[in-house]
Design an enzyme around this catalytic site. Structure first.
Site, mmCIF file in Angstrom:
data_model
loop_
_atom_site.group_PDB
_atom_site.id
_atom_site.type_symbol
_atom_site.label_atom_id
_atom_site.label_comp_id
_atom_site.label_asym_id
_atom_site.label_seq_id
_atom_site.Cartn_x
_atom_site.Cartn_y
_atom_site.Cartn_z
ATOM 1 N N TYR A 176 36.693 -8.540 13.053
ATOM 2 C CA TYR A 176 37.975 -9.084 12.602
ATOM 3 C C TYR A 176 38.116 -10.546 13.009
ATOM 4 O O TYR A 176 39.017 -10.922 13.739
ATOM 5 C CB TYR A 176 39.138 -8.253 13.165
ATOM 6 N N GLU A 227 36.359 4.307 3.559
ATOM 7 C CA GLU A 227 36.986 4.278 4.878
ATOM 8 C C GLU A 227 38.478 3.961 4.761
ATOM 9 O O GLU A 227 38.859 3.004 4.085
ATOM 10 C CB GLU A 227 36.322 3.248 5.783
#
Length: 505
Positions: free
Chosen positions: A243, A482
């Site tokens: 991230y 996901e």
């Protein structure tokens, strides 16, 4: 992340452009919509979307835990730094706690409640509980050690080399943080936004908790301004690999200041947002880039409270919308759509962008309706109904009104993904299989198994179909299979709005 606007075209007369607009919109929607006998059951989808967050919980689970195939996990998180960082959410199908997307999740859940809590049909308690599970953790992360903000727990690289239930995991629970010497204005600004937005949610429901939240938000926001830098330049391990802050941190400074302006009414935050006033054009809103969300949020004050000092943000919000609408409704659109009518921004977890854009469309439509505003995208008129129609089309697609007749929310509708990329869902629960399942055994026996997941993670919204509306339902295809908390959080607000607007008989 910026995109240039399309060049201006010759201006048709007001009558002709209105006719062209309505014809284009009619053609676009009629050519992309798979008609259903009735509206989706938005209230059922809302209930399931909130239940999903229980399946993502880390820490010691409460007595009223409804997702009973999950058990306590990572109860000693933080011990590596001698602090308590138990609780919070796993971001997706892994067992890592990433503070940056978790804070965005909390902000968007809070915004959903603020705007649409009155339409949640008795689910507002569940929504507040979902926020609080995140903000209890974020409070600890922000206040455990003065001058330090903890931004992650778990070695992400090691975690991704194992396929383990969270209850079994034995990978390193490394603690990551930012500080004056290793700044992270992006993650700090988002954490401040989350705490400030949640303080608004709990202002009436739990005033003492609300005061704690806003006090912590102020401190974290001060830290974000005083020690500027990208957290992904300073945080070690795998956190910044998964991230990283691609958009920098100015967007989080704007976002956090905008939420503190709402939460505190302190005009010093108004001065901050005006001083930032970024002019970058954007056509997406996500855990990374908050510019579009901040502009829509600030437009609320401009449109509903008449604060002319924020008119520039209203113009920027409308520029974002013109980039998101289909070409038939906006010549300056830069958003691709699938043949079935779904926004397609990325091959990886595309539905996160669909959900966040749909929330902004729904919410700006609310502000437009409240202020009787209309605007134009290169001379094609846009009304609040335009935005609501597009948002509804996107939400309906997610819930099964699409070429495959596939709901991309687990457990909703007649046909939905059975082999999602999610460790806990894909492996038997502790009750069904008390013995520990090891790292490599998980890969060999469960990740690559051909059958359906044994545990239904109801309400999980996965990455979604490709640019041609195809979806393989393959557990190893993390990009499409996901689920993530930051996909579901903005969708909660959309579902609440539509649940209050369309009620199946």
């Amino acid at each position: 992340m910026g995109y240039s606007a399309a060049l201006s075209r010759p201006r048709p007369s007001p009558i002709s452009r209105a006719v062209v607009f309505h014809v284009f919109v009619l053609v676009w929607f009629s050519s992309h919509v798979v008609l259903a006998a009735e509206h989706p059951d938005y209230a059922d989808a809302l209930a399931k979307s909130l239940l999903f967050f229980q399946g993502q919980r880390s820490g010691r689970l409460p007595p009223d835990q409804a997702v009973t195939w999950r058990s306590d996990s990572a109860t000693s998180d933080g011990s590596a730094a001698n602090v308590d960082l138990s609780g919070g959410y796993y971001d997706g199908g892994d067992n890592v706690k990433f503070g940056f997307p978790m804070a965005f999740t909390a902000t968007m859940l809070s915004w959903s409640i603020i705007e649409y809590g009155g339409r949640m049909q008795g689910r507002v308690h569940d929504a507040r509980a979902a926020v609080r599970w995140a903000t209890d953790y974020l409070l600890k992360a922000a206040t455990a050690t003065p001058g330090t903000l903890y931004v992650g727990v778990g070695d992400a690289d090691a975690d991704h080399h194992c396929w383990e239930r969270p209850e079994d995991m034995d990978t390193p629970r490394t603690v990551y943080s930012v500080s004056a010497s290793a700044p992270g204005s992006d993650v700090a600004g988002e954490t401040a936004a989350a705490l400030a937005a949640a303080s608004v949610v709990f202002k009436a429901a739990d005033p003492a908790y609300s005061r704690r939240l806003v006090a912590a938000a102020k401190d974290v926001m001060t830290f974000a301004w005083q020690h500027q830098g990208k957290y992904s330049d300073h945080v070690g391990g795998g956190v910044s690999n998964y991230y990283p802050s691609y958009s920098g941190y100015t967007d989080e400074l704007l976002w956090g200041s905008a939420w503190l302006l709402w939460a505190t009414k302190n005009t010093s935050y108004l001065a901050d947002v005006i001083s930032l006033g970024a002019n970058d054009g954007v056509d997406m809103f996500s855990w990374d880039n908050k510019l579009a969300g901040a502009r829509i949020l600030l437009s609320r004050r401009a449109l509903l409270n008449g604060d002319k000092r924020l008119d520039a943000f209203t113009r920027q919000a409308e520029d974002f919308i013109c980039r998101v609408l289909p070409k038939s409704a906006s010549p300056s659109s830069s958003t691709p759509y699938t043949p079935g009518g779904l926004m397609h921004r990325s091959d990886n977890a595309n539905l996160q962008y669909v959900a966040s854009a749909s929330f902004l469309l729904t919410t700006y439509a609310k502000y437009m309706a409240g202020s009787k505003l209309t605007f134009s995208c290169q001379n094609l008129p846009v009304t609040h109904k335009t935005l609501r129609a597009l948002a509804k089309r996107q939400v309906d697609y997610v819930l099964g009104t699409n070429p495959l007749g596939m709901s991309y929310m687990v457990g909703y509708g007649a046909r939905w993904p059975r082999r999602i990329h999610h460790r806990a869902s894909s492996m038997p629960s502790e009750a069904a299989h008390p013995a520990r399942i090891g790292c490599q055994e998980g890969f060999d026996t469960y990740l690559y198994a051909p059958g359906d997941n044994p545990n239904v993670l109801a309400g999980a919204v996965i990455g979604g179909p490709d640019q041609n509306d195809a979806f393989p339902d393959d557990r190893t295809d993390y990009a499409r299979s996901e689920p993530t908390t930051y996909t579901s959080a903005p969708l909660v607000g959309c579902l609440a709005y539509f649940a209050g607007s369309y009620k199946n008989k």
